[in-house]
Motif scaffolding. Sequence first.
Motif, PDB file in Angstrom:
ATOM      1  N   MET A   1      41.624 -92.090  29.619  1.00  0.00           N
ATOM      2  CA  MET A   1      41.352 -91.396  28.360  1.00  0.00           C
ATOM      3  C   MET A   1      39.982 -91.768  27.821  1.00  0.00           C
ATOM      4  SD  MET A   1      44.986 -91.730  26.368  1.00  0.00           S
ATOM      5  CE  MET A   1      46.545 -91.447  27.213  1.00  0.00           C
ATOM      6  N   ALA A   2      39.668 -93.073  27.860  1.00  0.00           N
ATOM      7  CA  ALA A   2      38.379 -93.528  27.356  1.00  0.00           C
ATOM      8  C   ALA A   2      37.234 -92.954  28.186  1.00  0.00           C
ATOM      9  CB  ALA A   2      38.332 -95.057  27.352  1.00  0.00           C
ATOM     10  N   ARG A   3      37.380 -92.953  29.493  1.00  0.00           N
ATOM     11  CA  ARG A   3      36.309 -92.452  30.361  1.00  0.00           C
ATOM     12  C   ARG A   3      36.139 -90.943  30.210  1.00  0.00           C
ATOM     13  NH1 ARG A   3      36.837 -92.799  35.582  1.00  0.00           N
ATOM     14  NH2 ARG A   3      39.092 -93.085  35.616  1.00  0.00           N
ATOM     15  N   VAL A   4      37.240 -90.221  30.066  1.00  0.00           N
ATOM     16  CA  VAL A   4      37.165 -88.770  29.871  1.00  0.00           C
ATOM     17  C   VAL A   4      36.476 -88.443  28.552  1.00  0.00           C
ATOM     18  CG1 VAL A   4      38.589 -86.741  29.363  1.00  0.00           C
ATOM     19  CG2 VAL A   4      39.073 -88.136  31.375  1.00  0.00           C
TER      20      VAL A   4
ATOM     21  N   VAL B   1      38.602 -74.771  21.286  1.00  0.00           N
ATOM     22  CA  VAL B   1      39.304 -76.059  21.393  1.00  0.00           C
ATOM     23  C   VAL B   1      39.901 -76.154  22.795  1.00  0.00           C
ATOM     24  CG1 VAL B   1      41.127 -77.518  20.493  1.00  0.00           C
ATOM     25  CG2 VAL B   1      39.809 -76.069  18.923  1.00  0.00           C
ATOM     26  N   ALA B   2      39.437 -77.131  23.542  1.00  0.00           N
ATOM     27  CA  ALA B   2      39.848 -77.269  24.943  1.00  0.00           C
ATOM     28  C   ALA B   2      40.276 -78.703  25.206  1.00  0.00           C
ATOM     29  CB  ALA B   2      38.687 -76.899  25.867  1.00  0.00           C
ATOM     30  N   LEU B   3      41.006 -78.892  26.286  1.00  0.00           N
ATOM     31  CA  LEU B   3      41.263 -80.256  26.736  1.00  0.00           C
ATOM     32  C   LEU B   3      39.925 -80.965  26.924  1.00  0.00           C
ATOM     33  CD1 LEU B   3      44.101 -79.612  29.337  1.00  0.00           C
ATOM     34  CD2 LEU B   3      44.327 -80.894  27.197  1.00  0.00           C
ATOM     35  N   THR B   4      39.880 -82.212  26.526  1.00  0.00           N
ATOM     36  CA  THR B   4      38.618 -82.943  26.551  1.00  0.00           C
ATOM     37  C   THR B   4      37.954 -82.874  27.916  1.00  0.00           C
ATOM     38  OG1 THR B   4      39.619 -84.450  24.947  1.00  0.00           O
ATOM     39  CG2 THR B   4      37.549 -85.136  25.941  1.00  0.00           C
ATOM     40  N   ALA B   5      38.750 -82.971  28.962  1.00  0.00           N
ATOM     41  CA  ALA B   5      38.202 -82.963  30.321  1.00  0.00           C
ATOM     42  C   ALA B   5      37.737 -81.582  30.757  1.00  0.00           C
ATOM     43  CB  ALA B   5      39.241 -83.476  31.310  1.00  0.00           C
ATOM     44  N   GLU B   6      38.104 -80.536  30.012  1.00  0.00           N
ATOM     45  CA  GLU B   6      37.838 -79.171  30.459  1.00  0.00           C
ATOM     46  C   GLU B   6      36.780 -78.463  29.623  1.00  0.00           C
ATOM     47  OE1 GLU B   6      41.561 -77.114  30.725  1.00  0.00           O
ATOM     48  OE2 GLU B   6      42.359 -78.491  32.253  1.00  0.00           O
ATOM     49  N   TRP B   7      36.109 -79.185  28.731  1.00  0.00           N
ATOM     50  CA  TRP B   7      35.045 -78.580  27.936  1.00  0.00           C
ATOM     51  C   TRP B   7      33.757 -78.620  28.758  1.00  0.00           C
ATOM     52  CZ3 TRP B   7      30.273 -79.085  25.747  1.00  0.00           C
ATOM     53  CH2 TRP B   7      29.963 -78.223  24.707  1.00  0.00           C
ATOM     54  N   HIS B   8      33.305 -77.452  29.206  1.00  0.00           N
ATOM     55  CA  HIS B   8      32.085 -77.306  30.014  1.00  0.00           C
ATOM     56  C   HIS B   8      31.975 -78.371  31.106  1.00  0.00           C
ATOM     57  CE1 HIS B   8      30.062 -73.908  28.111  1.00  0.00           C
ATOM     58  NE2 HIS B   8      30.539 -74.353  26.954  1.00  0.00           N
ATOM     59  N   PRO B   9      32.927 -78.404  32.018  1.00  0.00           N
ATOM     60  CA  PRO B   9      32.891 -79.434  33.071  1.00  0.00           C
ATOM     61  C   PRO B   9      31.666 -79.319  33.974  1.00  0.00           C
ATOM     62  CG  PRO B   9      34.525 -77.736  33.570  1.00  0.00           C
ATOM     63  CD  PRO B   9      34.071 -77.480  32.172  1.00  0.00           C
ATOM     64  N   GLU B  10      31.025 -78.148  33.993  1.00  0.00           N
ATOM     65  CA  GLU B  10      29.861 -77.954  34.864  1.00  0.00           C
ATOM     66  C   GLU B  10      28.662 -78.793  34.422  1.00  0.00           C
ATOM     67  OE1 GLU B  10      29.174 -75.157  31.456  1.00  0.00           O
ATOM     68  OE2 GLU B  10      30.910 -75.837  32.620  1.00  0.00           O
ATOM     69  N   LEU B  11      28.731 -79.377  33.206  1.00  0.00           N
ATOM     70  CA  LEU B  11      27.602 -80.142  32.675  1.00  0.00           C
ATOM     71  C   LEU B  11      27.666 -81.625  33.012  1.00  0.00           C
ATOM     72  CD1 LEU B  11      27.257 -78.510  29.133  1.00  0.00           C
ATOM     73  CD2 LEU B  11      25.904 -78.072  31.193  1.00  0.00           C
ATOM     74  N   GLY B  12      28.640 -82.026  33.812  1.00  0.00           N
ATOM     75  CA  GLY B  12      28.742 -83.444  34.174  1.00  0.00           C
ATOM     76  C   GLY B  12      29.620 -83.642  35.380  1.00  0.00           C
ATOM     77  N   GLU B  13      29.552 -84.837  35.919  1.00  0.00           N
ATOM     78  CA  GLU B  13      30.388 -85.167  37.060  1.00  0.00           C
ATOM     79  C   GLU B  13      31.843 -85.296  36.612  1.00  0.00           C
ATOM     80  OE1 GLU B  13      29.494 -85.424  40.243  1.00  0.00           O
ATOM     81  OE2 GLU B  13      27.491 -84.772  39.629  1.00  0.00           O
TER      82      GLU B  13
ATOM     83  N   GLU C   1      49.271 -84.728  35.055  1.00  0.00           N
ATOM     84  CA  GLU C   1      49.384 -84.326  33.656  1.00  0.00           C
ATOM     85  C   GLU C   1      48.019 -84.368  32.970  1.00  0.00           C
ATOM     86  OE1 GLU C   1      52.174 -83.240  32.076  1.00  0.00           O
ATOM     87  OE2 GLU C   1      53.010 -83.260  34.113  1.00  0.00           O
ATOM     88  N   PRO C   2      47.785 -83.484  32.010  1.00  0.00           N
ATOM     89  CA  PRO C   2      46.493 -83.497  31.316  1.00  0.00           C
ATOM     90  C   PRO C   2      46.306 -84.756  30.489  1.00  0.00           C
ATOM     91  CG  PRO C   2      48.023 -81.972  30.233  1.00  0.00           C
ATOM     92  CD  PRO C   2      48.674 -82.399  31.518  1.00  0.00           C
ATOM     93  N   ILE C   3      45.060 -85.205  30.409  1.00  0.00           N
ATOM     94  CA  ILE C   3      44.728 -86.303  29.502  1.00  0.00           C
ATOM     95  C   ILE C   3      44.932 -85.783  28.084  1.00  0.00           C
ATOM     96  CG2 ILE C   3      42.870 -87.756  28.638  1.00  0.00           C
ATOM     97  CD1 ILE C   3      43.907 -88.647  31.333  1.00  0.00           C
ATOM     98  N   PRO C   4      45.737 -86.475  27.242  1.00  0.00           N
ATOM     99  CA  PRO C   4      46.153 -85.911  25.955  1.00  0.00           C
ATOM    100  C   PRO C   4      45.081 -85.989  24.875  1.00  0.00           C
ATOM    101  CG  PRO C   4      47.117 -88.079  26.241  1.00  0.00           C
ATOM    102  CD  PRO C   4      46.395 -87.770  27.515  1.00  0.00           C
ATOM    103  N   GLY C   5      44.109 -85.124  25.002  1.00  0.00           N
ATOM    104  CA  GLY C   5      43.064 -85.059  23.995  1.00  0.00           C
ATOM    105  C   GLY C   5      42.456 -83.678  23.918  1.00  0.00           C
ATOM    106  N   TRP C   6      42.061 -83.272  22.714  1.00  0.00           N
ATOM    107  CA  TRP C   6      41.384 -81.999  22.497  1.00  0.00           C
ATOM    108  C   TRP C   6      39.939 -82.273  22.084  1.00  0.00           C
ATOM    109  CZ3 TRP C   6      44.067 -78.302  24.512  1.00  0.00           C
ATOM    110  CH2 TRP C   6      45.454 -78.252  24.382  1.00  0.00           C
TER     111      TRP C   6
END
Length: 273
Positions: free
Chosen positions: A56-59, A241-253, A261-266
């Motif tokens: 969660m912290a890394r995401v 509002v997207a899952l934290t890991a899914e907001w513009h994933p193309e901009l980072g590794e 299961e999804p990481i529980p964060g928006w």
Amino acid sequence: MTPQDPVPPQSGIRIDTSKPHPARMYDWFLGGKDNYPVDEEMARQLLTVDARGRDMARVNRAFMHRAIRWLSANGVRQYLDIGTGIPTEPNLHQIAQGAAPESRIVYCDNDPIVLAHAAALLRSTPEGATEYIQADARDPELILERAGKVLDFDQPIALSMLALLHFVGDEDGAYELVGKLVDQLAPGSYLVLSHVTGDFNPEGAEQAAAMYRARGLTLRPRSRDELAAFFDGLDLVEPGVALTAEWHPELGEPVPVAGDEPIPGWAAVGRKR
């Protein structure tokens, strides 16, 4: 420095080690050494609720990197980051000034241990500026006054409050706090938020909140709709509002995480008209 003595004795900074602090727990989750046994104990207890605390912290950290890259590419040159936490490189100013050296950044946190690392937060490019404010997020007037010495509030500013508002309860005026800050921003400014949610595991979220309450602390997970409410009157940047890991994933590794299961964060970014 050892985990038991993360601040040099000569610093003269007084740190309350009688109860855990979110900034130091976040540091522990990220593998840092600027935390105390009380922070590690609490963090390990949270892992019994969701073993992916470190993920969660890394995401969340990766979202910050991507959001700042997006903002820089869209012309933002001023940032007010509230709830900064202990510096972990690359930090916000390094991302922003790496893209635009003239960027100006003001950091704000209430934990004295962050002040002990202010030198790392203040390594600005010659063209830009970085500053650190020791203040509580629930004192927006003080933050705005001090930030105004570095930032031009007549020009767009990106206000980031990452993994912060779930430590501010409704009774403490979380929505009013954000509203006061956004009201002072110029048109074209942005609000950047990430937030823990109980949408995927309500029982686990309540267990975690109870652990915080037992230590005199607040944890207020919010739903997707409750996070969206912070952006009332703002134009949400796609994808909203997207899952934290899914907001513009193309901009980072991508950040590898355990399980399916999804990481529980928006997370979301909104623009002020």
